[in-house]
Enzyme design. Structure first.
Site, PDB file in Angstrom:
ATOM      1  N   GLY A 139      -1.203   4.866  -1.308  1.00  0.00           N
ATOM      2  CA  GLY A 139       0.210   5.245  -1.222  1.00  0.00           C
ATOM      3  C   GLY A 139       1.146   4.086  -1.482  1.00  0.00           C
ATOM      4  O   GLY A 139       2.269   4.279  -1.964  1.00  0.00           O
ATOM      5  N   GLU A 196       1.422   3.912  -5.083  1.00  0.00           N
ATOM      6  CA  GLU A 196       2.174   5.098  -5.534  1.00  0.00           C
ATOM      7  C   GLU A 196       3.687   4.885  -5.367  1.00  0.00           C
ATOM      8  O   GLU A 196       4.474   5.320  -6.210  1.00  0.00           O
ATOM      9  CB  GLU A 196       1.683   6.333  -4.786  1.00  0.00           C
ATOM     10  CG  GLU A 196       0.279   6.769  -5.215  1.00  0.00           C
ATOM     11  CD  GLU A 196      -0.256   7.903  -4.359  1.00  0.00           C
ATOM     12  OE1 GLU A 196      -0.432   9.014  -4.911  1.00  0.00           O
ATOM     13  OE2 GLU A 196      -0.468   7.700  -3.151  1.00  0.00           O
ATOM     14  N   ALA A 228      -1.355   4.625   2.613  1.00  0.00           N
ATOM     15  CA  ALA A 228      -0.873   5.427   3.733  1.00  0.00           C
ATOM     16  C   ALA A 228      -1.589   4.950   4.991  1.00  0.00           C
ATOM     17  O   ALA A 228      -2.652   4.339   4.909  1.00  0.00           O
ATOM     18  CB  ALA A 228      -1.172   6.895   3.476  1.00  0.00           C
ATOM     19  N   GLU A 279      -8.342   6.042  -2.799  1.00  0.00           N
ATOM     20  CA  GLU A 279      -8.417   7.267  -1.978  1.00  0.00           C
ATOM     21  C   GLU A 279      -9.775   7.965  -2.083  1.00  0.00           C
ATOM     22  O   GLU A 279     -10.268   8.529  -1.106  1.00  0.00           O
ATOM     23  CB  GLU A 279      -7.310   8.242  -2.413  1.00  0.00           C
ATOM     24  CG  GLU A 279      -5.914   7.860  -1.946  1.00  0.00           C
ATOM     25  CD  GLU A 279      -5.206   6.901  -2.888  1.00  0.00           C
ATOM     26  OE1 GLU A 279      -3.994   6.725  -2.738  1.00  0.00           O
ATOM     27  OE2 GLU A 279      -5.873   6.305  -3.756  1.00  0.00           O
TER      28      GLU A 279
HETATM   29  N1  T1G Z   1      -4.201   2.391   7.344  1.00  0.00           N
HETATM   30  C1  T1G Z   1      -4.372   1.991   8.622  1.00  0.00           C
HETATM   31  N2  T1G Z   1      -4.978   0.818   8.979  1.00  0.00           N
HETATM   32  C2  T1G Z   1      -5.402   0.043   7.991  1.00  0.00           C
HETATM   33  C3  T1G Z   1      -5.267   0.399   6.622  1.00  0.00           C
HETATM   34  C4  T1G Z   1      -4.619   1.638   6.318  1.00  0.00           C
HETATM   35  N3  T1G Z   1      -4.429   2.052   5.061  1.00  0.00           N
HETATM   36  N4  T1G Z   1      -5.811  -0.572   5.874  1.00  0.00           N
HETATM   37  C5  T1G Z   1      -6.267  -1.496   6.737  1.00  0.00           C
HETATM   38  N5  T1G Z   1      -6.037  -1.146   7.994  1.00  0.00           N
HETATM   39  C6  T1G Z   1      -6.354  -1.907   9.206  1.00  0.00           C
HETATM   40  C7  T1G Z   1      -7.852  -2.122   9.400  1.00  0.00           C
HETATM   41  O1  T1G Z   1      -8.443  -1.055  10.050  1.00  0.00           O
HETATM   42  C8  T1G Z   1      -7.878  -3.392  10.240  1.00  0.00           C
HETATM   43  O2  T1G Z   1      -7.568  -3.037  11.557  1.00  0.00           O
HETATM   44  C9  T1G Z   1      -6.686  -4.175   9.695  1.00  0.00           C
HETATM   45  O3  T1G Z   1      -5.831  -3.210   9.058  1.00  0.00           O
HETATM   46  C10 T1G Z   1      -7.078  -5.211   8.683  1.00  0.00           C
HETATM   47  O4  T1G Z   1      -7.872  -4.593   7.691  1.00  0.00           O
HETATM   48  C11 T1G Z   1      -1.093   9.279   0.054  1.00  0.00           C
HETATM   49  C12 T1G Z   1      -3.707   9.285   1.011  1.00  0.00           C
HETATM   50  C13 T1G Z   1      -6.098  -3.654   2.687  1.00  0.00           C
HETATM   51  C14 T1G Z   1      -7.987  -4.528   1.393  1.00  0.00           C
HETATM   52  O5  T1G Z   1      -7.840   2.856   1.359  1.00  0.00           O
HETATM   53  O6  T1G Z   1      -9.068  -1.614   1.807  1.00  0.00           O
HETATM   54  O7  T1G Z   1      -2.867   5.922   0.622  1.00  0.00           O
HETATM   55  O8  T1G Z   1      -9.721  -3.619  12.563  1.00  0.00           O
HETATM   56  O9  T1G Z   1     -10.000  -5.764   8.290  1.00  0.00           O
HETATM   57  O10 T1G Z   1     -10.536  -7.269   4.892  1.00  0.00           O
HETATM   58  O11 T1G Z   1      -2.335   8.674  -1.757  1.00  0.00           O
HETATM   59  O12 T1G Z   1      -8.095  -3.033   4.754  1.00  0.00           O
HETATM   60  O13 T1G Z   1      -7.828  -5.232  12.651  1.00  0.00           O
HETATM   61  O14 T1G Z   1      -7.732  -3.082  13.959  1.00  0.00           O
HETATM   62  O15 T1G Z   1      -9.842  -4.307   6.224  1.00  0.00           O
HETATM   63  O16 T1G Z   1      -8.198  -8.191   4.622  1.00  0.00           O
HETATM   64  C15 T1G Z   1      -5.502   4.090   0.771  1.00  0.00           C
HETATM   65  C16 T1G Z   1      -7.665   0.500   2.977  1.00  0.00           C
HETATM   66  C17 T1G Z   1      -5.167   4.893   1.970  1.00  0.00           C
HETATM   67  C18 T1G Z   1      -6.906   0.725   1.744  1.00  0.00           C
HETATM   68  C19 T1G Z   1      -7.440  -5.487   3.647  1.00  0.00           C
HETATM   69  N6  T1G Z   1      -5.671   2.705   1.129  1.00  0.00           N
HETATM   70  N7  T1G Z   1      -7.658  -0.879   3.412  1.00  0.00           N
HETATM   71  O17 T1G Z   1      -8.751  -5.878   3.844  1.00  0.00           O
HETATM   72  O18 T1G Z   1      -8.618  -6.509   6.337  1.00  0.00           O
HETATM   73  S1  T1G Z   1      -5.099   6.611   1.577  1.00  0.00           S
HETATM   74  C20 T1G Z   1      -6.844   2.190   1.416  1.00  0.00           C
HETATM   75  C21 T1G Z   1      -8.404  -1.820   2.796  1.00  0.00           C
HETATM   76  C22 T1G Z   1      -3.613   6.812   0.762  1.00  0.00           C
HETATM   77  C23 T1G Z   1      -2.056   8.287  -0.471  1.00  0.00           C
HETATM   78  C24 T1G Z   1      -3.348   8.181   0.235  1.00  0.00           C
HETATM   79  C25 T1G Z   1      -8.417  -3.175   3.428  1.00  0.00           C
HETATM   80  C26 T1G Z   1      -7.445  -4.182   2.777  1.00  0.00           C
HETATM   81  P1  T1G Z   1      -8.245  -3.777  12.734  1.00  0.00           P
HETATM   82  P2  T1G Z   1      -9.200  -5.277   7.155  1.00  0.00           P
HETATM   83  P3  T1G Z   1      -9.070  -7.065   4.914  1.00  0.00           P
END
Ligand code: T1G
Length: 699
Positions: A103, A106, A64, A126
């Site tokens: 998400g 999911e 998400a 999450e």
């Molecule tokens: N939402 C918004 N921005 C995101 C994002 C996300 N989920 N994931 C990454 N970014 C942005 C990040 O801030 C950065 O921005 C750019 O993308 C590149 O990321 C309903 C509630 C995917 C493994 O926890 O683990 O789903 O700094 O530098 O090293 O159940 O990002 O360039 O402006 O980290 O290649 C669950 C989080 C959400 C994954 C890539 N998902 N992301 O790593 O690049 S909760 C996560 C990561 C959810 C549902 C629930 C990593 C990555 P900027 P990066 P990277």
């Protein structure tokens, strides 16, 4: 295009839905509504017999859109979109590349069949954000792989490889191609050829039948030990338990309730702040992202001791060739053997293969000669913490290193500018302050000298990312940012013991706050001798701020250095890291108090917590005021990744904002009135923010 970020088209008899929302296809409102419209388009497309969901760019949907959290949610919400995919009358294949997370996974779990490229990773992280999979993940994953394996994935939050996902049953196939679209089309063609019908995960029950309820009790008991402070892991267990106990629709409703309970928890805000802090600090105000970087391939490290060895491992782990230099053959051999022992220990734990051990050892090439550093692109000095020694080394590096080589010092306290002045190229000199053990601790304080060139700064910040560190840029002052704040916590912890607290009490208060170790146990881990030698240096140099000899110095004089000598502030059984209170130390503290005429009193836990944290916040505000740290997020990232500040509290200054700066400022003024001392003078920045009704978040 059915929305600005999702497209639908047909390839043969396959309706292809493609998400394209860089950088990580985060499932924000645009993607959600696009997915919904694309699904409707596919269902209405008479020529499409099967649907395929895939994503463009470097990764499948990575979850998400975290930036939307805490804001009013915009329809359609993800569970609705996902329910529509699950209920599709046409079979749907999901084709995964990069990282299918949260998400994003999911959505894939709601598709009927899944294929992933071999390089892909799949996970539900999450819990790392203080949440739980809130779009059906806690209900569908157990139906695919069983509640125990599902809890493993959900409670760790760590991704699994495609091969493991296939083994577990999360996906149906692994594809060795390099295009998710092609992999998806291959599986869709096979599904059509073999007449596969829609297979909603929500209807599966074979993996959630006859489950021993003890599974959940055991997980709760383990969590109570491992993460007593954390809220969401316990809610994850509640949700998976509901998947086993309730019909699907009721389980989904229960999951939603628990999801919102996590959303409301302050820990969610703290953990999401930590997530973005780690990424924000890589962007340096005033240093454009396209600042040219110097090419670094060959690295050299001077000093084969604990720090030098750990630093050499960091670079070898990232594939750099590393020259390791030491003044004496004996200490060089000792250093190389320590590195091998470290790698072999990792291999024993299954973290490395023997081949990987050998390939990394092969990258580390020991030498006794500075001439072997002539071709190095980067040299990191990790010698004894003595100015004279370091200046001699830098003068030698100035002589042998090629033009354009970056000369870095791993000093933790000394003046980087004074070290740079030992060369004719101060623009190439920078601080790279690693934390012990350097091959483990994720923090790297990159120290900007007065003349350090922008391309050197851009290069070392990028290098931090390449060796898996969280690089934070700081200015030159005594102890830089992390240790300068640590010094204030240490000083206040010692003062509290002088007044009547015990080291055990002070440590318990800090671990109950969420630190993995309290100040005194951490001192035993780092080595009492490290601080003692620095204090001795300052006392010998006649430094007016040098501390008087105290019970901690007396321990060092007795050779009680901490864990490494099985005795320090605590006792340790040989080979154990468990701290055992030692009455002999209590007696030394009592004697020290008596000698200095101090009468102990009862000190409350609240006082210990508040004085230690307020002292840290006040010092951090002074550091920001001096520009030694550019932003509050830099301070937070430093303490989160270098000193074990509890991530669920977001970081030191995020926590201060949560408490409220007026409360903190009033407390500090109170301590100043009670104890005096420049350290309790309220930082002008803090006073300003309070007067303006602002917080650190506003900086
Ligand atoms: N939402 C918004 N921005 C995101 C994002 C996300 N989920 N994931 C990454 N970014 C942005 C990040 O801030 C950065 O921005 C750019 O993308 C590149 O990321 C309903 C509630 C995917 C493994 O926890 O683990 O789903 O700094 O530098 O090293 O159940 O990002 O360039 O402006 O980290 O290649 C669950 C989080 C959400 C994954 C890539 N998902 N992301 O790593 O690049 S909760 C996560 C990561 C959810 C549902 C629930 C990593 C990555 P900027 P990066 P990277």
């Amino acid at each position: 295009m059915v929305s600005s970020v999702v497209s639908y088209r047909r390839v043969g008899r396959v309706g292809v839905i493609t998400v394209d929302y860089p950088p990580v296809n985060a499932v924000g409102v645009g993607v959600r509504s696009g997915l919904r419209s694309a699904l409707d388009a596919g269902l209405a497309d008479a020529w499409a017999d099967i649907l395929l969901l895939t994503a463009a760019g470097r990764t499948f949907m990575a979850g998400a859109d975290i930036r939307e959290f805490g804001k009013p949610s915009q329809p359609p919400i993800l569970p609705e979109v996902i329910a529509a995919f699950d209920a599709s009358a046409k079979p749907i294949v999901a084709a995964i590349h990069g990282t299918a997370l949260g998400g994003g996974l999911e959505v894939a779990l709601a598709c009927h069949f899944r294929v992933a490229l071999r390089s892909a990773k799949l996970g539900l992280p999450e819990v790392k954000l203080g949440l739980l999979p809130g779009a059906g993940g806690t209900q569908r994953l157990p139906r695919l792989i069983g509640p125990a394996k599902a809890l493993d994935m959900i409670l760790s939050g760590d991704p699994v490889t495609a091969a493991t996902a296939l083994e577990l049953g999360v996906i149906d196939a692994v594809d060795d191609g390099d295009s998710a679209l092609d992999a998806g089309l291959r599986l869709a063609e096979r599904a059509l050829a073999e007449g596969w019908a829609p297979r909603p995960t929500s209807a599966r029950t074979d993996k959630i039948t006859d489950i021993d309820p003890a599974l959940f009790a055991d997980r709760r008991a383990a969590l109570a030990k491992r993460a007593p402070h954390l809220f969401s892991p316990h809610r994850c267990v509640d949700a998976v338990e509901a998947a086993v106990a309730l019909p699907f629709a009721d389980g989904v409703a229960r999951e939603r309730e628990l999801f919102f309970a996590c959303m409301e928890s302050p820990q969610r805000a703290g953990l999401i702040h930590s997530f973005f802090a780690e990424r924000e600090v890589a962007k340096i105000p005033g240093l454009p992202a396209d600042t040219p970087k110097r090419d670094v391939r060959a690295v050299a490290v001077i000093g084969a001791g604990t720090m030098g060895g750990g630093i050499a491992m960091c670079f070898a782990n990232a594939g750099f060739s590393v020259r390791l230099l030491d003044a004496a053959a004996e200490s060089l051999d000792r250093g190389v053997q320590a590195i091998r022992r470290n790698y072999e220990a990792s291999a024993k734990k299954g973290k490395l293969t023997d081949a990987q051990v050998e390939s990394r050892m092969a990258l580390i090439r020991p030498t006794l000669s500075y001439d072997d550093l002539a071709d190095a692109d980067l040299v990191i000095e990790a010698a004894f913490e003595n100015m004279e020694i370091k200046r001699r080394i830098f003068a030698e590096l100035d002589r042998v290193c090629k033009p354009g080589a970056i000369l870095a010092t791993n000093t933790s306290t000394l003046d980087v500018n004074a070290i740079a002045a030992a060369t004719r190229r101060p623009q190439d000199v920078v601080g790279m302050h690693f934390f012990s053990p350097a091959n483990v601790m994720r923090l790297l304080e990159n120290v900007r000298g007065a003349q350090t060139a922008d391309d050197v700064l851009a290069t070392v910040m990028d290098l931090a990312r390449r060796i898996g560190k969280v690089g934070v840029l700081v200015g030159v002052c005594y102890g830089f940012v992390g240790n300068r704040i640590l010094h204030q916590r240490g000083r206040e912890s010692m003062a509290l013991v002088d007044e009547g607290a015990s080291p055990q009490q002070a440590d318990r208060v800090m671990t109950e706050f969420g630190f993995p170790l309290g100040h005194f146990a951490m001192t035993d881990l780092a080595g009492i001798d490290v601080g003692w030698r620095i204090r001795e240096e300052r006392r010998k140099s006649g430094d007016p701020d040098a501390q008087a000899v105290n019970w901690l110095d007396a321990l060092a004089e007795q050779g009680r250095y901490g864990q490494k000598t099985n005795a320090g502030i605590y006792r340790y059984e040989p080979g154990s890291r468990v701290a055992i209170p030692d009455p002999a130390v209590d007696a030394m503290i009592a004697a020290d108090r008596a000698k200095r005429g101090l009468v102990p009193r009862a000190v409350s836990d609240d006082e210990i917590r508040d004085r230690c944290l307020c002292a840290m916040v006040n010092e951090a505000a002074k550091i920001l005021d001096e520009g030694i740290a550019a932003r509050p997020v830099d301070v937070d990232a430093i303490w989160l990744h270098g000193y074990g500040f509890p991530a669920h509290r977001g970081g030191l200054l995020f926590w201060a904002d949560q408490v409220g700066l007026p409360v903190i400022a009033e407390a500090i003024d109170g301590y100043h009135a009670r104890f005096g001392g420049s350290h309790w003078e309220l930082s002008p920045l803090l006073r300003r923010l309070v007067l303006e009704g602002r917080g650190f978040r506003d900086l």
